[in-house]
Design an enzyme around this catalytic site. Structure first.
Site, PDB file in Angstrom:
ATOM      1  N   ALA A 156       0.809  -1.227   0.000  1.00  0.00           N
ATOM      2  CA  ALA A 156       0.000   0.000   0.000  1.00  0.00           C
ATOM      3  C   ALA A 156       0.839   1.273   0.000  1.00  0.00           C
ATOM      4  O   ALA A 156       0.380   2.328  -0.421  1.00  0.00           O
ATOM      5  CB  ALA A 156      -0.932   0.005   1.210  1.00  0.00           C
ATOM      6  N   TYR A 180      -5.436   5.344  -1.784  1.00  0.00           N
ATOM      7  CA  TYR A 180      -5.962   6.412  -0.928  1.00  0.00           C
ATOM      8  C   TYR A 180      -5.292   7.735  -1.327  1.00  0.00           C
ATOM      9  O   TYR A 180      -4.214   7.727  -1.944  1.00  0.00           O
ATOM     10  CB  TYR A 180      -5.642   6.051   0.532  1.00  0.00           C
ATOM     11  N   ASN A 182      -3.432   9.923  -0.082  1.00  0.00           N
ATOM     12  CA  ASN A 182      -2.049  10.294   0.233  1.00  0.00           C
ATOM     13  C   ASN A 182      -1.021   9.268  -0.256  1.00  0.00           C
ATOM     14  O   ASN A 182       0.167   9.416   0.011  1.00  0.00           O
ATOM     15  CB  ASN A 182      -1.893  10.531   1.746  1.00  0.00           C
ATOM     16  N   LYS A 183      -1.456   8.251  -0.971  1.00  0.00           N
ATOM     17  CA  LYS A 183      -0.512   7.210  -1.411  1.00  0.00           C
ATOM     18  C   LYS A 183       0.242   7.671  -2.674  1.00  0.00           C
ATOM     19  O   LYS A 183      -0.010   8.745  -3.188  1.00  0.00           O
ATOM     20  CB  LYS A 183      -1.250   5.890  -1.641  1.00  0.00           C
ATOM     21  N   VAL A 184       1.142   6.839  -3.182  1.00  0.00           N
ATOM     22  CA  VAL A 184       2.010   7.260  -4.295  1.00  0.00           C
ATOM     23  C   VAL A 184       1.174   7.680  -5.512  1.00  0.00           C
ATOM     24  O   VAL A 184       1.436   8.692  -6.155  1.00  0.00           O
ATOM     25  CB  VAL A 184       3.020   6.152  -4.677  1.00  0.00           C
TER      26      VAL A 184
END
Ligand SMILES: *Cc1c(COP(=O)(O)O)cnc(C)c1O
Length: 369
Positions: A156, A180, A182-184
């Site tokens: 994740a 989500y 804020n993910k990469v």
């Protein structure tokens, strides 16, 4: 709102164009052209055959565990230092999590602690590639093979990270990603399971769609879930995926700049990158050594006044009420690192000047003590 946020998505015109196209097409739920395109492109990017998109990363983990037949009376090994979703998914299927310590050098679960935790009931290991750094996958796969265990990678936080030149998410029987905000890369909310096993992919697709028989509508052979991704999410994802290399390069540039600025500061340990690893620095992180007179929390509080957001490392799972009962080993490394670790602003929107400013403030605050 912080001037320098820890992680913020970069969403541009391509994303808007795709999402508008999806909305205009009327295919706003979980049918529509973007879903398969996103699944295929992301699976190809990681180097795995099949992608099964889900509504978020947590349900991707749940789906993988159910599809592998893991349930009550089984044990699943998880690292002590991770986001709670990793262990929650194990509890959803009624299995018993077995919490293990991490490696002090790269903060992911330690292969020697895995060996200690294995019992005749152990069925799977969930390695978490924490903050963008890969786990030691050779060691983990070797243990898994020796004891006949499944490996479900929790990737994740590590889209595009590599272990010995091969992308994480391509080692385990299944790997799970989150998209989500804020993910990469992001789809708003969203996730995906990847696998090279065709049957397992089919099983996950059926379970994702209420357990409905794909050849006989409204006929259910199993109890499934509604874990589908929407076409709108996938539309966003396709555009984000086209920029993933740019995002990763930016994250690595941010890491290099922080390292240059902070390497001379006594009492700070920089985010590691093992010789066998390509870290994507999802969140660039530092450890505050105990010999420093300023505490991690005090440093964070001071930085906040300059608009610099930071985040403390996750609490060790074994300390929190729902998970305490599953702590049957010792956790000296995660206990220590958890209370010294700090995630720094790592948004791809930040420029070189921003990073220099943040590093300058860190140095100033530390010097002032
Ligand atoms: C974000 C994250 C998840 C869960 O993803 P969601 O999409 O937020 O449900 C799972 N594991 C780890 C390690 C994460 O960081």
């Amino acid at each position: 709102m912080y001037k320098y946020p820890v992680a913020e998505p970069e969403i541009g015109e391509e994303e808007l164009k795709n999402v508008v196209e999806a909305v205009r097409s009327g295919w706003v739920s979980s049918t529509g052209k973007f879903i398969q395109v996103f699944e295929n492109l992301f699976a190809r990017y990681v180097g795995v055959k099949y992608g099964v998109a889900t509504s978020n990363g947590t349900v991707a983990l749940h789906l993988a565990l159910v599809a592998l037949g893991i349930g009550p009376h089984d044990e699943v090994i998880v690292p002590d230092l991770t986001f709670a979703a990793t262990i929650n998914a194990v509890l959803y299927v009624g299995a018993k999590p077995s919490i293990v310590d991490i490696d002090p050098n790269y903060w992911c679960l330690s292969p020697s602690s895995i060996r200690e935790a294995i019992t005749p009931r152990t069925k799977a290991i969930i390695p978490v590639h924490l903050y963008g750094h890969p786990c030691d996958m050779d060691a983990i796969m070797e243990i898994a093979e020796r004891y006949g265990l499944y490996v479900i990678e929790d990737a994740a936080e590590a889209h595009g990270a590599e272990y010995k030149g091969r992308k994480v998410g391509s080692f385990g029987h299944v790997s799970c990603f989150s998209f989500y905000g804020n993910k990469v890369i992001t789809t708003g909310e969203g996730g995906m399971c990847l696998t090279n096993d065709k049957e397992l992919a089919e099983k996950m697709k059926i379970l994702r769609d209420h357990g409905m028989d794909p050849r006989k509508r409204y006929w259910h052979n199993v109890v499934g879930f509604n874990y589908r991704m929407t076409n709108l999410q996938a539309a966003l994802g396709v555009a984000q995926l086209s920029k993933i290399e740019k995002f990763i390069e930016k994250k690595r540039r941010i890491a290099r700049l922080y390292a240059e600025e902070l390497s001379s500061v006594e009492g700070i340990t920089l985010h590691p990158e093992m010789s066998w690893a390509k870290c994507v620095y999802w969140l660039y992180s530092i450890l505050i050594d105990r010999k420093l007179s300023i505490s991690r929390d005090k440093l964070a509080e001071k930085l906040r006044r300059y608009g610099i957001e930071t985040r403390n490392f996750f609490y060790p799972l074994h300390e929190m009420p729902p998970y305490r009962g599953y702590a049957n080993l010792s956790y000296p490394v995660s206990t220590d690192i958890s209370c010294r670790g700090l995630n720094l602003p790592s948004s791809v929107k930040l420029n070189d000047k921003d990073i220099a400013y943040i590093a300058q403030k860190i140095k100033e605050v530390i010097k002032g003590f």
